[in-house]
Design a protein around this motif. Sequence first.
Motif, PDB file in Angstrom:
ATOM      1  N   SER A 115      11.766   1.902  -6.552  1.00 49.04           N
ATOM      2  CA  SER A 115      11.405   2.966  -5.633  1.00 49.04           C
ATOM      3  C   SER A 115      10.021   3.422  -6.040  1.00 49.04           C
ATOM      4  O   SER A 115       9.815   3.902  -7.140  1.00 49.04           O
ATOM      5  CB  SER A 115      12.385   4.116  -5.764  1.00 49.04           C
ATOM      6  N   LEU A 116       9.118   3.212  -5.179  1.00 49.56           N
ATOM      7  CA  LEU A 116       7.754   3.546  -5.536  1.00 49.56           C
ATOM      8  C   LEU A 116       7.521   4.958  -6.024  1.00 49.56           C
ATOM      9  O   LEU A 116       6.913   5.181  -7.053  1.00 49.56           O
ATOM     10  CB  LEU A 116       6.827   3.268  -4.361  1.00 49.56           C
ATOM     11  N   ASP A 117       8.002   5.874  -5.282  1.00 43.40           N
ATOM     12  CA  ASP A 117       7.680   7.210  -5.752  1.00 43.40           C
ATOM     13  C   ASP A 117       8.379   7.542  -7.026  1.00 43.40           C
ATOM     14  O   ASP A 117       7.883   8.274  -7.846  1.00 43.40           O
ATOM     15  CB  ASP A 117       7.925   8.294  -4.736  1.00 43.40           C
ATOM     16  N   ARG A 127       0.595   7.510  -6.726  1.00 42.39           N
ATOM     17  CA  ARG A 127       1.228   6.426  -6.029  1.00 42.39           C
ATOM     18  C   ARG A 127       0.271   5.279  -5.787  1.00 42.39           C
ATOM     19  O   ARG A 127       0.606   4.113  -5.908  1.00 42.39           O
ATOM     20  CB  ARG A 127       1.631   6.995  -4.701  1.00 42.39           C
ATOM     21  N   ILE A 130       0.353   2.607  -8.195  1.00 37.23           N
ATOM     22  CA  ILE A 130       1.528   1.746  -8.176  1.00 37.23           C
ATOM     23  C   ILE A 130       1.357   0.664  -7.127  1.00 37.23           C
ATOM     24  O   ILE A 130       1.768  -0.473  -7.303  1.00 37.23           O
ATOM     25  CB  ILE A 130       2.808   2.546  -7.839  1.00 37.23           C
ATOM     26  N   TYR A 131       0.724   1.010  -6.092  1.00 36.66           N
ATOM     27  CA  TYR A 131       0.518   0.012  -5.061  1.00 36.66           C
ATOM     28  C   TYR A 131      -0.283  -1.150  -5.595  1.00 36.66           C
ATOM     29  O   TYR A 131      -0.055  -2.298  -5.259  1.00 36.66           O
ATOM     30  CB  TYR A 131      -0.230   0.621  -3.872  1.00 36.66           C
ATOM     31  N   VAL A 134       2.119  -3.240  -7.644  1.00 39.62           N
ATOM     32  CA  VAL A 134       3.116  -3.887  -6.816  1.00 39.62           C
ATOM     33  C   VAL A 134       2.523  -4.956  -5.907  1.00 39.62           C
ATOM     34  O   VAL A 134       3.128  -5.990  -5.675  1.00 39.62           O
ATOM     35  CB  VAL A 134       3.852  -2.836  -5.968  1.00 39.62           C
ATOM     36  N   ARG A 145       8.982  -6.557  -0.821  1.00 38.34           N
ATOM     37  CA  ARG A 145       9.161  -5.272  -0.187  1.00 38.34           C
ATOM     38  C   ARG A 145      10.396  -5.261   0.680  1.00 38.34           C
ATOM     39  O   ARG A 145      10.611  -6.168   1.483  1.00 38.34           O
ATOM     40  CB  ARG A 145       7.945  -5.014   0.675  1.00 38.34           C
ATOM     41  N   ASN A 149       9.632   2.458   0.968  1.00 40.98           N
ATOM     42  CA  ASN A 149       9.240   2.870  -0.342  1.00 40.98           C
ATOM     43  C   ASN A 149       9.991   2.072  -1.333  1.00 40.98           C
ATOM     44  O   ASN A 149      10.217   2.476  -2.419  1.00 40.98           O
ATOM     45  CB  ASN A 149       9.682   4.270  -0.363  1.00 40.98           C
ATOM     46  N   TYR A 151      11.171  -1.597  -3.064  1.00 40.40           N
ATOM     47  CA  TYR A 151      10.875  -2.996  -3.386  1.00 40.40           C
ATOM     48  C   TYR A 151      12.026  -3.573  -4.187  1.00 40.40           C
ATOM     49  O   TYR A 151      12.786  -2.830  -4.802  1.00 40.40           O
ATOM     50  CB  TYR A 151       9.616  -3.079  -4.253  1.00 40.40           C
TER      51      TYR A 151
END
Length: 813
Positions: A115-117, A127, A130-131, A134, A145, A149, A151
């Motif tokens: 979970s990205l956040d 964030r 993180i992108y 990722v 993905r 949000n 992955y």
Amino acid sequence: KTPLKQPATSNSALTEIQPDGQPLTTPTKPKEGLPAEPWTPTSNLKMLISAASPEIRSREQRRQLLNDPSEEHLLGEEYEKSHPSRKEKSLGLLCHKFLARYPDYPSSTDNSYISLDEVAEELKVERRRIYDIVNVLESLHMVSRLAKNRYAWHGRHNLPKTLQALKKVGENNKYTQQIQLIKRREYEHEFDLDGDRKEGMPKSIASKDSEMSFVELPGMEFRAASVNSRKDKSLRVMSQKFVMLFLVSTPQIVSLDVAAKILIGEEQLEDLDKSKFKTKIRRLYDIANVLSSLQLIKKVHLTEERGRKPAFEWIGPDVLPNTQDTKLETSSTTCSQAISEYIPPKEQCSKNLFPSRGKQSFTRHPSLIKLVKTIENDRRKIQSAPTSPVKRSASTDQNLSAFPSEMAQDPAIAKHQLEGQSKKEKENKMKLSRPASKSHLPLPEVAPKPEPLGSTAPCQLAALTQTLGVCAPGHTSVSPVILPHPHPGVSYAIYLQPSQAHSVVLQPLPCANVTGIKSVNSKVLNPITTEEGDNQIATDDPTKSVTAKERPPTTSETSPQRCLKRSQALEEISSIKRRRRDAESLDTHLTFFPSGYLIPLTQCSHGSKAGFSDKEKAEVCPAQHTAYSSPITGVIPVTGSELKAVNIPAFHITPLNIMLSPTSIAAAPVLGNSSLNSSNTSSPQIPASSVLNFTLQHIGLIPAGVQVPANPFLQHMPASSQAENVTYSSEKMSVQEEKVRKNRLHLADNFLSCPQPPVPKEAQEPQTVTENFFRTPGGPNTEPPLSAKSDGTAGTSPGTLYIPQRKLEVSED
DNA sequence: CATTCCCGCCACCGG
DNA sequence: CCGGTGGCGGGAATG
């Protein structure tokens, strides 16, 4: 802003103490204090990482104020003071943390979702960052993905396939040629200052590859299915392309600028939009940082004319050319890797590193940390040194095997052990492991700068050379060493630039141990390199000269090869043309490298890193760098080998009395097969005994030093020996040991890397040969000798040969 | 000064 | 239209 703050310090201290707490408290927001994150599993890892991480390590020399003249260990570390340090916020570190959260090889059962956040929050980063991570992971299909949000984490399971796919695409895109072209262009620019030059082919090979879009894996696409957005733009694609470049280029080294140019897609000449270029570079750094964290590449510096330029070397798994069956892929990936796969995913990293010890305790163990730091520093120094000479203590490995007890002394060794205990690959995550991994190659590498030759012919020569392991002759008493040929990616040739050459040679190494050797080399080499190199290189094509000499016409221009050529050319030229003083120097030079054994190294692509790992351990990271840096060394050996291989008449050789060792013999066939057939037969008789020794040593049955008698070859090296003595002087342990060590070093230095040409299929043959060769002693196949890779290194002793791990692995398979 | 690359604005785009 | 994505480049930190 708030560079130093007392409060911060306190925090940091606390943090440090905390086992897990992120060492980095949010600099920005003091308020939260230390969030005790629930980092259970990974916390240790982190610590380790932080401790080990090069970044942190030197960290500003940590307060000079505080002093901590001695020890430090924890203390030193503890107060880092630099919270806000930029390095601590680096993408690389962040990525490490990120990766630490997930197993390299997640079992199908555990479904890891990202979970990205959540991650962003936990890692305390925006964030946006993180992108970045990722996205590159996604480009490698390590994650996919799922939704907004969300992955899915796949770990490295897909890596082999992905790399294979990427390699294929890269080949289709003719990246190799593009690279060549760009390099050539650069080269031309350099040489012809004026520019202009008629330019033979300004325009690139039209690779209209244009933007290929994201490369998908068969099994993966649907995953992303619904939410998947196509049209992936840069980072993802850029990352894939970047990786492709490594996979297709022979010395698996890619310089940033070249990569940027290619990725820009524009080949159209020089419209290098400066800003565009800059931006591209920025992105590449981002990607590179992530890839580095994945242990797929490592940063190196190509010493080039005009200084060094940033580049990255692929240290990831070798990709097999032919896909074949799936099964193959999986298994092929290196034994170690495969093994690792099955290993419990969970602990992976850090823990594995120090299995025997309590992990935690180990982690914190002051000495360890110190070691790491030291290593890192050394490595750094080396790297940083513009033309750092070679250094690297080859001895390390030997010592290990021979005298385990000594480990303590050598940091490298320590590392080695550590790694050895755990599964090597796994721990890669840790920075600690990193250094080790780097070093795996015993041979120094030569950085290639292909540009010069521009020519055309593909070089098989190089291939040959590569194929064969070049052996640097030991000095005096040392037994012959066999160098495994690094695989394709591993080694590269350094440019010998005239200007550089001097500097390189001359410069003392940062590392004490090596220094002696270096200096020696430098002495010898210098004259030649410097003068000849300049003249020669600048003036003519090395190739030509070579050819004239007797070189096989085919030399190609791979970068590495070029190097070789150059060097060779230099030598030759020097010898011939410049007889004058140069000749003398040359002689010296020659003397220096008496004989060598050539071993056919297979270029097996399959070698996995795992195999290397052993070696790696043995060799400290610095070694590699060293290797790079010392072009000279590398050159020499190469030359010798090449000559042999080629059947070059070697007047050079003659003085040396180079003989073909068994190895060479073995090699010969290989050569013939591989590409040039030039010589094969030329090999003189070789004493069987030498072979035996070789083998035995190799196997570890015999201590390297012991085998002495066998090598008659080594005996001559007057000049060199002198040099050595002189240089070396200083204190020595037991004479013998020293000698051995030196030899090793020499060898290591000497081993130049041979460039590896992309010769996919042929490799097999050589491999076979090699294997047989080795096995002979051991017995039937089985891999008695180094059996486990772990020992390969150890087994090796001074005189001994290095057996390429790959081989072993291969054989095992 | 050069290299590395962090930060975060802000365009885009999927939902 | 909103909030997640992520291109992009200034410019700070480092070397």
